[in-house]
Design an enzyme around this catalytic site. Sequence first.
Site, PDB file in Angstrom:
ATOM      1  N   HIS A 217     -23.117  77.570 133.951  1.00 16.30           N
ATOM      2  CA  HIS A 217     -23.418  78.786 133.203  1.00 16.30           C
ATOM      3  C   HIS A 217     -22.848  79.941 134.005  1.00 16.30           C
ATOM      4  O   HIS A 217     -22.917  79.952 135.237  1.00 16.30           O
ATOM      5  CB  HIS A 217     -24.926  78.940 133.009  1.00 16.30           C
TER       6      HIS A 217
ATOM      7  N   ASP B  38     -23.748  82.785 125.054  1.00 12.92           N
ATOM      8  CA  ASP B  38     -24.941  82.004 125.366  1.00 12.92           C
ATOM      9  C   ASP B  38     -26.190  82.883 125.349  1.00 12.92           C
ATOM     10  O   ASP B  38     -27.198  82.536 124.723  1.00 12.92           O
ATOM     11  CB  ASP B  38     -24.776  81.341 126.734  1.00 12.92           C
TER      12      ASP B  38
ATOM     13  N   GLY C 228     -32.377  69.414 138.962  1.00 12.13           N
ATOM     14  CA  GLY C 228     -33.165  69.626 137.758  1.00 12.13           C
ATOM     15  C   GLY C 228     -32.625  68.808 136.601  1.00 12.13           C
ATOM     16  O   GLY C 228     -31.955  67.784 136.785  1.00 12.13           O
TER      17      GLY C 228
ATOM     18  N   GLY D 188     -29.542  67.805 129.943  1.00 12.73           N
ATOM     19  CA  GLY D 188     -29.182  66.747 130.876  1.00 12.73           C
ATOM     20  C   GLY D 188     -29.402  65.351 130.338  1.00 12.73           C
ATOM     21  O   GLY D 188     -28.588  64.448 130.573  1.00 12.73           O
TER      22      GLY D 188
END
Length: 331
Positions: A109, A192, A27, A135
Amino acid sequence: MAAKIYYDDDADLAYLEGKTIAVIGYGIQGGAQALCLRDSGCDVLVAELEGTPNYQRAVDDGWEVLTTEQAASRADIIQILTQDHVQAMVYEQTIVPNLVAGNALVFSHGFNIHYGQIVPPDDVDVFMIAPKGPGALVRAGYLEDTGVPSLVAIYQDATGNALQLALAYAKAIKATKAGVIQTTFTEETETDLFGEQAVLCGGVTELVKAGFDTLVEAGYQPEIAYFEVCHELKLIMDIIYKRGIAGMRAGVSDTATYGDITRGKRIVTNETRAEMKKMLREVQDGSFAREWILENQTGRPVYNALMREEAAHLIEDVGRKLRAMMPWIEG
């Protein structure tokens, strides 16, 4: 206590020599990390589902795309970059049978490790390298030789070299050019999730819609309302991104600054702050995680209903029409 930050001199790519890295999921983040690792001379394998857009993108980028089982069975270091809600299933079905002592599991994560959805065996290293950027920025930072600041956390050090291995991985994507901040899986995961819910996504979108609704209900044109409470938000955030809050206040009019410092606390009140603390507790005690896991297990009925409801808000229709007037806006 000041955060521990690692740079290039603290990392040694030699720890990756002779090791094969599998990137599971091509991804936004997986594609960027895989390309950076490859360009740094690492032995990299890519796994993705055949027939998906990400699979084709990996092929276009020159990879021989494997199944997760194939990649995991050949790898020493397995970076799991699928979406959070499928990581546990992918891990149990395709990675666990192929793990051997001394392997390393890598995450960007900490959700599944922190909330116990993935429970690694005691004989493998488990660490996190989490770039603080999407990214595309990770890839651009690599190509520009600047890197992107990242986080490093060690959950399990089975080999005694987990930190050195993590820093070598960070150096291979050039994160150590910018700086790698030491944290924990707990701290990364909880901050987060809280940031997404209370500020970056949940807080911002509700604030924008509330401002839009207030103006429209008062009789102002929806188009004007959109410009004032949504479109111009990027202009303000760009300044904060580059110069901080004080820099933003120095960069807007004195009228705007006075309104900011005298009226802002009437929006984010003590009641708002108390609700933020409640949201943080829900992240810390795992109740949000349990809710989200159950939502996925039952086919996302609440998620899908709320997404349909949100998509029907007037601000979406107005926004589409106004953005069509601005061809310089990509996407």
